[in-house]
Scaffold this motif. Structure first.
Motif, short mmCIF file in Angstrom:
data_model
loop_
_atom_site.label_atom_id
_atom_site.label_comp_id
_atom_site.label_asym_id
_atom_site.label_seq_id
_atom_site.Cartn_x
_atom_site.Cartn_y
_atom_site.Cartn_z
N LYS B 360 0.83 -1.24 0.04
CA LYS B 360 0.08 -0.11 0.06
C LYS B 360 0.78 1.25 -0.04
O LYS B 360 0.40 2.32 -0.63
N LEU B 364 1.12 0.24 -4.78
CA LEU B 364 0.19 0.69 -5.63
C LEU B 364 -0.30 2.19 -5.37
O LEU B 364 0.05 2.71 -4.59
N VAL B 365 -0.95 2.64 -6.33
CA VAL B 365 -1.60 4.06 -6.37
C VAL B 365 -2.93 3.91 -5.85
O VAL B 365 -3.84 3.33 -6.84
N LEU B 366 -3.44 3.93 -4.55
CA LEU B 366 -4.73 3.34 -3.89
C LEU B 366 -5.75 3.98 -4.78
O LEU B 366 -6.65 3.35 -4.84
N PRO B 367 -5.95 5.07 -5.03
CA PRO B 367 -7.23 5.88 -5.75
C PRO B 367 -7.42 5.48 -6.94
O PRO B 367 -8.57 5.70 -7.53
N MET B 368 -6.48 4.80 -7.76
CA MET B 368 -6.53 4.36 -9.30
C MET B 368 -7.31 2.91 -9.34
O MET B 368 -7.10 2.34 -8.36
N ALA B 372 -5.49 0.90 -14.28
CA ALA B 372 -4.57 2.01 -14.37
C ALA B 372 -3.16 1.51 -13.61
O ALA B 372 -2.01 2.00 -13.66
N LEU B 376 0.57 0.94 -15.32
CA LEU B 376 1.35 2.33 -14.99
C LEU B 376 2.78 2.26 -15.63
O LEU B 376 3.26 3.17 -16.09
N ARG B 414 -11.56 0.07 -8.18
CA ARG B 414 -10.50 0.59 -7.38
C ARG B 414 -9.83 -0.51 -6.71
O ARG B 414 -10.13 -1.35 -6.10
#
Lengths: 326, 522
Positions: B360, B364-368, B372, B376, B414
């Motif tokens: 986390k 990962l880019v959590l809001p994406m 995505a 990435l 998400r």
């Protein structure tokens, strides 16, 4: 947590709904509100804020903040007006560079971009927090504007330049054209380009972005550069509309643009939000200001009400986020 | 709690039971951290708690100290059931803890830290500075720490900070003191001081719980030993009745075959080699986090890296991945070519990928969305005429998602809503989309449930057979043994042993990972 379709819809389009309710209410309260003239009026009024707010959206999406856009607006406008009117002397020579209106426009945008680039370098190369870096630029740009203008407005810029602020094309005011074009461009940039995707990644989790091989410094610098250039565009519109560059132009505009971005649902933590949301945020603020004016509400109360709207919008957003994560 | 001041009996043969944990169970998402654990701690005695990483020691201590409550079981103090809402309550009841990670506030003074939350007040309600300093000086004297109590904690060495932490716990007049690897950053002299403090506390009837990896420390202070493995107590005994070998056997003994059966495979040519790879720390000490590591990795090979906390496992991977270009020295050869990475982008371009330990925070880019995140690292593949095409994106990311059997409702879901196992698989999908040749996995199954663990093991094996070279860092011994063709053991940044798969027994690997007693004693 199961969520009914209706609630999901309401959440998603909450800002749109709020705007619609405001329009309906104001139409009932004032017969001067829902007229074509007033519609153009609102759009013209928000065009400057929207230019700034698009840039601010990029900055906030990247996880930063830019306090210098109002000051850059003033500097760009003053420099563009100055070189247009008097030209630019080359130090140590007798030469004067003369500028056409288009040349002056390029100067204005270029100065904004340069100031934004300096912000970006301060943040990425020298590791300054965006708040501090742009606070510094705020003061620098304000000071340079005063030095350049001597504290006096530069007026009488001619019709060709003035068209930028007061002209119209196919019945639509030029600033509205500019605003629509910029919106379209930056919706695509944020949603459909590699840069846009990387911008969301940097704002959403800068550590993960770095570990995925993204060039965080370059992306961040580009974001501030764009915000500066957009502030330059806003400066040109303001200057052209008044046919004069005011040394104190754009005072406090950075806060209005932050408000629009936040009302539009973009998270100050970065990585979440959209340019489309910001357009809604600007419209909400614009309609609110216009409506309160038409209703003869005192400008002092207007400020209070705008503050309440900002707090409500963000509080609702937080409540939503909590529900989502529960 | 026990009616006013408890009277502490002088240390009798065994001492009174001060605190007793009965049938403690605790489950975290995906892991059963503790299961039916009993622990009895007596006045005037030191109970050592031993176990591998992840055995449940820290969880048990956190429960005793009120950091979080147990799911099952009770804790009794002086025969009465107690339940603490937070560490402050536990401290008020007489249970103090010194955490392994320092929990001091760097920009407050030593005195302010010592009495944080229980500052002496004067009649006016303001902090009584004179008493604060006087009591601080006394507390520091007890741990033989000659610093001015007005010094900022940030200006102390780590070892001194640790002593401040210990002084803080003692000055609260605790009846139970929990020490979690207290000597990890102490100098030889400071360790002796600590032993002295411990003996003094024992004389005064304080009950101590002591977590450590260093066996030689036990002889100096230990009375009883409890050994944990996989969240269960596997042995409790008097220290003098146990040999070191018996303790190691109890800590390690676990059947690895139940986890996973590796498919035999012959590795290909060498794909990665380091010689004398070192990484210096960024702090004041400038000690080596990775110290002269030479390793070799072949196509189709899984090299496991085992080490205790702080051995430099993660740092080794970071050094390989170009994360600290200014602090890395040594040779790095990828596919026969000497390389030098200035950034992760360089490493990725050379065909290296890193799945970090903390998904986390770093992975990962959590809001994406899932799509995505998965695209990435390779977004170029989703471009059409310079613009990101979502259709193209899902058509190339989709197969990787399917391949790892990631359970999602849609690619637009998400990533924050996925389970740990599925999140890890999204990261693997992200990297496979870059067609890497070398995959670095840092604790690939941390916080993942058993079934997802097995799946990940199978994927690791499959990727090796597909010709990738993999370096798997893990603090779970059975995992390293089950996955690896070869095992490297790290200790204090150095490779202390290398075992072929056939020679890597739990005992041997653990022995190589534990600190060398002869070196510390000198």
């Amino acid at each position: 947590m199961p969520e009914s379709k209706a609630t999901a819809f309401l959440t998603r389009f909450r800002s749109l709904l709020a705007l619609a309710l405001m329009v309906i209410a104001l139409s009932l309260l004032s017969d001067r509100f829902l007229t074509p003239d007033n519609g153009w009026n609102i759009l013209r009024q928000i065009s400057v804020n929207l230019c700034l707010s698009i840039g601010m959206t990029l900055v906030i999406l990247s996880g930063g903040i830019d306090l210098s856009v109002g000051a850059i607006l003033a500097l760009s406008g003053a420099l563009a007006a100055g070189v247009l009117k008097q030209g630019l002397g080359i130090p140590g020579t007798e030469w004067m560079l003369q500028f056409t209106p288009s040349g002056a426009i390029l100067v204005g945008i270029g100065v904004g971009a340069a100031a934004g680039w300096v912000n970006g370098i301060a943040i990425t190369r020298f590791q300054l927090p965006p708040f501090v870096a742009t606070l510094g630029m705020f003061s620098i740009a304000r000071g340079l504007t005063m030095l350049w203008t001597g504290g006096f407005p530069i007026t009488g810029l001619g019709d060709a330049f003035g068209h930028l602020g007061t002209g119209a094309l196919l019945g639509m005011p030029t600033p509205v054209w500019i605003m629509l074009a910029l919106t379209a461009v930056f919706v695509v940039v944020t949603k459909r380009t590699r840069f846009g995707r990387h911008l969301y990644a940097v704002g959403g989790n800068v550590r993960a972005a770095r570990l995925t091989g993204l060039n965080v410094a370059r992306i961040t610098t580009a974001v501030y550069l764009l915000a500066g250039a957009l502030a330059g565009v806003a400066g040109l519109i303001v200057t052209a509309r008044l046919d004069s560059a005011q040394p104190n132009a754009g005072l406090g505009y950075e806060l209005d643009s932050i408000a629009a971005v936040v009302i539009g649902g973009t998270s100050l933590a970065g990585g979440r939000g959209s340019v489309a949301g910001t357009v809604l945020g600007c419209l909400i603020i614009g309609v609110l200001n216009n409506g309160l004016f038409l209703l003869n509400v005192s400008p002092f109360w207007q400020q209070v009400i705008k503050g309440v709207v900002i707090l409500l919008a963000v509080a609702l957003d937080k409540a939503n986020a909590r529900n989502r994560d529960a | 709690m026990g009616g006013g001041k408890a009277v502490i009996a002088p240390s009798a043969a065994l001492g009174d039971v001060v605190i007793e944990a009965i049938g403690i169970g605790k489950t975290f998402p995906g892991t059963r951290a503790l299961d039916g654990v009993n622990l009895t701690v007596r006045a005037g005695r030191l109970m050592a708690l031993l176990g591998e990483n992840g055995a449940g020691k820290s969880t048990l201590m956190n429960i005793l100290a009120g950091v979080f409550p147990p799911d099952e079981g009770t804790i009794q103090m002086d025969g009465q059931s107690v339940r603490f809402a937070n560490p402050q309550r536990a401290l008020a009841a007489g249970i103090g803890i010194v955490f392994q990670e320092l929990s001091l506030i760097p920009y407050l003074s030593v005195a302010e830290n010592l009495f944080l939350g229980r500052e002496p007040r004067s009649a006016s309600g303001l902090i009584d500075t004179r008493r604060l300093l006087a009591e601080s000086t006394a507390a520091l004297q007890r741990v033989d720490l000659a610093v001015d109590p007005t010094t900022l904690v940030a200006d102390l060495r780590i070892g001194q900070q640790q002593l401040v932490e210990i002084a803080r716990a003692i000055s609260a007049h605790v009846r139970v003191l929990i020490l979690d690897e207290p000597t990890s950053s102490l100098s030889g002299h400071e360790v002796e001081v600590l032993y002295g403090v411990i003996r003094e506390l024992k004389r005064r009837g304080v009950a101590l719980v002591y977590i450590t990896h260093k066996f030689e420390e036990l002889a100096a202070v230990c009375d009883d030993v409890t050994i944990l493995r996989d969240g269960r107590v596997v042995g409790t005994a008097l220290f003098r009745d146990l040999t070191r070998d018996a303790m190691v056997r109890l800590m390690a003994g676990r059947d690895t075959t139940e986890l996973y059966q590796k498919v035999a495979f012959t590795p290909g040519e060498e794909i990665l080699r380091t010689r004398g790879l070192s990484l210096t720390g960024s702090g004041v000490g400038r000690r080596f986090l990775v110290d002269q590591v030479s390793l070799s990795l072949r196509r189709g090979e899984v090299v496991g890296v085992f080490g205790l906390v702080g051995a430099g496992r993660t740092e080794l991977l970071e050094a390989l991945f170009g994360l600290h270009p200014d602090r890395v020295t040594g040779e790095l050869v990828v596919e026969g070519r000497a390389v030098r990475f200035e950034s992760p982008a360089d490493a990725i371009a050379a065909g290296i990928a890193l799945a970090p330990e903390d998904r986390k925070r770093d992975g990962l880019v959590l809001p994406m969305s899932v799509a995505a995140n998965a695209s990435l690292a390779s977004l170029d593949r989703a471009l059409r005429a310079g613009f990101v095409s979502e259709r193209r994106e899902s058509s190339y990311v989709g197969p990787y998602i399917d391949r790892f059997r990631i359970k999602i409702a849609s690619l637009n879901q998400r990533v924050v809503d996925l389970s740990g196992g599925n999140q890890q698989k999204v990261i693997l999908a992200k990297w496979l989309a870059t067609a890497p040749k070398i995959l670095l996995l840092d604790e690939p199954t941390r916080g993942i449930d058993v079934n997802a663990k097995r799946e990940i093991y199978a994927f690791i094996d499959e990727l090796a057979r597909a010709g990738l070279g993999l370096i798997v860092v893990s603090s779970e011994l059975p995992e390293v043994l089950a996955l690896s063709d070869r095992v490297l053991v790290l200790r204090e940044g150095r490779v202390t042993a290398e075992f072929a798969r056939a020679d890597a027994t739990p005992e041997r690997v653990l022995h190589a990972a534990l600190p060398d007693s002869s070196r510390v004693a000198s």
